[in-house]
Design an enzyme around this catalytic site. Structure first.
Site, PDB file in Angstrom:
ATOM      1  N   ARG A  16       8.078  31.628  -5.575  1.00 61.20           N
ATOM      2  CA  ARG A  16       7.847  33.015  -5.180  1.00 61.20           C
ATOM      3  C   ARG A  16       7.583  33.109  -3.674  1.00 61.20           C
ATOM      4  NH1 ARG A  16       8.275  37.599  -4.064  1.00 61.20           N
ATOM      5  NH2 ARG A  16       6.870  39.281  -4.579  1.00 61.20           N
ATOM      6  N   SER A  24       9.948  39.228   2.210  1.00 62.88           N
ATOM      7  CA  SER A  24       8.874  39.863   1.452  1.00 62.88           C
ATOM      8  C   SER A  24       8.273  38.942   0.402  1.00 62.88           C
ATOM      9  CB  SER A  24       9.389  41.132   0.778  1.00 62.88           C
ATOM     10  OG  SER A  24      10.406  40.800  -0.151  1.00 62.88           O
ATOM     11  N   GLY A  25       8.775  37.729   0.254  1.00 64.56           N
ATOM     12  CA  GLY A  25       8.231  36.817  -0.733  1.00 64.56           C
ATOM     13  C   GLY A  25       6.812  36.412  -0.385  1.00 64.56           C
ATOM     14  N   CYS A  26       5.929  36.405  -1.385  1.00 63.88           N
ATOM     15  CA  CYS A  26       4.560  35.985  -1.117  1.00 63.88           C
ATOM     16  C   CYS A  26       3.889  35.583  -2.417  1.00 63.88           C
ATOM     17  CB  CYS A  26       3.774  37.086  -0.430  1.00 63.88           C
ATOM     18  SG  CYS A  26       3.439  38.503  -1.489  1.00 63.88           S
ATOM     19  N   ALA A  27       2.760  34.948  -2.272  1.00 64.50           N
ATOM     20  CA  ALA A  27       1.936  34.576  -3.415  1.00 64.50           C
ATOM     21  C   ALA A  27       0.491  34.652  -2.963  1.00 64.50           C
ATOM     22  CB  ALA A  27       2.283  33.157  -3.867  1.00 64.50           C
TER      23      ALA A  27
END
Length: 171
Positions: A41, A11-14
């Site tokens: 992130r 689920s990590g995103c930027a």
């Protein structure tokens, strides 16, 4: 179980965005730089950028960006495209090979206009027709995937960290 920091969190995103209010074209340098503080992130599982107004010379045509697994899939997809569209331009999307991005597919872009004879036969407007064609390619043609479709815009994505994706696509 691995401790936090030793596993990729799906689920990590930027995300980052920018616009020229004057409508001036710009390089991708600033948007790539804006992503650097978010490196931790992100998760390296995928990143990308989208741009609008990037194809002014083809602004009236749909820009289709495609990934191909092999030349057989490319040939099959191009046969389908020729049956449904006038292809104004077809070319490889320029990339820069970098060690951080591996398993690179064939990456092509097409500037197309729906054939009016097909539109009137099917009684569809062009946006619906393009959307249906994209869905058909993505579900029925093995080894071909449309990852961007629209007028005067394009998405550029890959498996990797956003800053690497930006360098890969020479943004």
């Amino acid at each position: 179980m691995k401790p936090e920091g030793q596993v990729r969190i799906p689920s990590g995103c930027a995300i980052s965005a920018m616009i020229s209010r004057e409508g001036r074209r710009m390089t991708g340098e600033k948007i790539i730089e804006s992503m650097l503080p978010m490196h931790d992130r992100s998760n390296g599982l995928g990143g990308g950028f989208a741009g609008y107004g990037i194809y002014p010379e083809y602004k009236d045509f749909y820009a289709l960006h495609l990934f191909y697994d092999n030349y057989t899939a490319k040939e099959e997809c191009e046969r389908l495209l020729r049956e449904r569209f006038e292809i104004v331009m077809a070319e490889i999307i320029p990339i820069r090979k970098i060690p951080q991005i591996t398993d690179v597919p064939l990456i092509w872009r097409y500037f197309v206009a729906p054939l009016s004879s097909v539109l009137s036969r099917l009684q569809l407007d062009e946006r619906e027709y393009v959307a249906r064609t994209v869905m058909h390619i993505n579900t029925a043609l093995k080894g071909a995937f449309v990852f961007s479709s629209g007028k005067n815009m394009g998405a550029f994505k890959a498996v990797g960290f956003p800053e690497d994706v930006g360098r890969f696509y020479r943004l």
